[in-house]
Design an enzyme around this catalytic site. Structure first.
Site, PDB file in Angstrom:
ATOM      1  N   LEU A  86       0.836  -1.202   0.000  1.00 16.79           N
ATOM      2  CA  LEU A  86       0.000   0.000   0.000  1.00 16.79           C
ATOM      3  C   LEU A  86       0.870   1.251   0.000  1.00 16.79           C
ATOM      4  O   LEU A  86       1.878   1.325   0.710  1.00 16.79           O
ATOM      5  CB  LEU A  86      -0.914   0.012   1.222  1.00 16.79           C
ATOM      6  CG  LEU A  86      -1.899  -1.156   1.350  1.00 16.79           C
ATOM      7  CD1 LEU A  86      -2.721  -1.006   2.620  1.00 16.79           C
ATOM      8  CD2 LEU A  86      -2.810  -1.240   0.132  1.00 16.79           C
ATOM      9  N   ASP A 186      -6.865  -5.962  16.705  1.00 13.85           N
ATOM     10  CA  ASP A 186      -5.575  -5.440  17.184  1.00 13.85           C
ATOM     11  C   ASP A 186      -5.368  -4.049  16.599  1.00 13.85           C
ATOM     12  O   ASP A 186      -4.346  -3.748  15.988  1.00 13.85           O
ATOM     13  CB  ASP A 186      -4.443  -6.385  16.776  1.00 13.85           C
ATOM     14  CG  ASP A 186      -3.105  -6.017  17.433  1.00 13.85           C
ATOM     15  OD1 ASP A 186      -3.111  -5.257  18.413  1.00 13.85           O
ATOM     16  OD2 ASP A 186      -2.059  -6.494  16.951  1.00 13.85           O
TER      17      ASP A 186
END
Length: 280
Positions: A86, A186
């Protein structure tokens, strides 16, 4: 280059160009950026079981249709996972899009709290055997196992463990049961990226539980800001949000205590004390 990585890349039709370059932040697993004939990818090296759980979690987040960006899993073989790289654009921070996307993600609900397989949060094994009641799941799959593990390593004394267990056994007295939302599991700030395509989620430890689990993790070491919460709540926040925030920060605090040592003991005790005051 590791021949097993080369073979993993080949299953996705990728030819490496150069050697993997280590990325910062790989405290749990080794993470690299790698140039290939089809552009850059991110590769992670860990146990096959942990990588299978991560790949499945990424697929679940992508399938939720939240509008949040999730990297594509390109290949997985033995101890290697290959993912889409990304592009990070810090100046494109969009807390409103993050809040709206998380609200849509949490709108995906299942029949029970938990997941059909165990996974991990950091290096800590995360038991996910489903339970119908969210209070029971938080107690039996999160708080009590970690309290026991911390005491076994001498990180939690019997008195503090007893106080924590009393709170865990008293959840039904104030916390309503709720539908089991799909959560990242998380969601600290390092697992949120801002890209030209919008906010992105990485490194999940997915299961279904109270949505405030993700929110409490986001605020544990900072805050995503008021614009985020206005977009997420889409109205007034629940009256008991501060109490839920403290409750759902207990698990990550215990996990930090287990992983990184006694420097987190005081934070655990402060959270327990706040909950005790609210319970009286």
């Amino acid at each position: 280059m590791d021949e097993r990585l080369r073979a993993c890349l080949a299953t996705a039709g990728l030819t490496p160009e150069g050697e993997p370059v280590p990325l910062s932040g790989g405290d749990i697993a080794a993470v690299y950026r790698l140039a290939t004939d089809r552009g850059e990818v991110v590769v992670k090296q860990d146990t096959a079981e942990r990588l299978a759980g991560e790949a499945e979690g990424l697929a679940a987040l992508a399938a939720a249709g939240s509008g949040l960006v999730v990297p594509d899993v390109l290949a997985r073989r033995e101890e290697w996972l290959v993912m889409e790289a990304l592009e990070v654009a810090p100046r494109r921070r969009d807390p409103v899009a993050l809040g709206e996307g998380l609200r849509r993600l949490h709108g995906v609900v299942g029949e029970a709290h938990g997941w059909h397989r165990d996974n991990a949060c950091g290096r800590t094994p995360q038991p996910n055997a489903p339970l119908a009641d969210g209070r029971a799941f938080q107690r039996e799959r999160r708080l009590l196992p970690l309290a026991e593990a911390c005491q076994a390593r001498g990180l939690l004394d019997a008195r503090l463990r007893g106080r924590l267990e009393a709170l865990a056994h008293g959840l039904e007295s104030w916390l309503p049961d709720a539908p089991a939302s799909l959560i990242h599991g998380d969601l600290w700030s390092g697992n949120v990226l801002f890209t030209p395509r919008g906010p992105a989620l990485i490194d999940p430890a997915v299961y279904r539980h109270y949505p405030e689990v993700d929110l409490a993790m986001l605020t544990l070491f900072g805050s995503p800001g008021e614009a985020f919460f206005e977009a997420y709540w889409d109205g007034a926040s629940p009256a008991d949000w501060p109490r839920r925030e403290t409750l759902f920060q207990l698990y990550p605090l215990l996990n930090h205590l287990l992983l990184f040592g006694g420097g987190y003991r005081d934070a655990v005790e402060r959270a327990v004390s706040r909950l005790e005051v609210d319970t009286v």
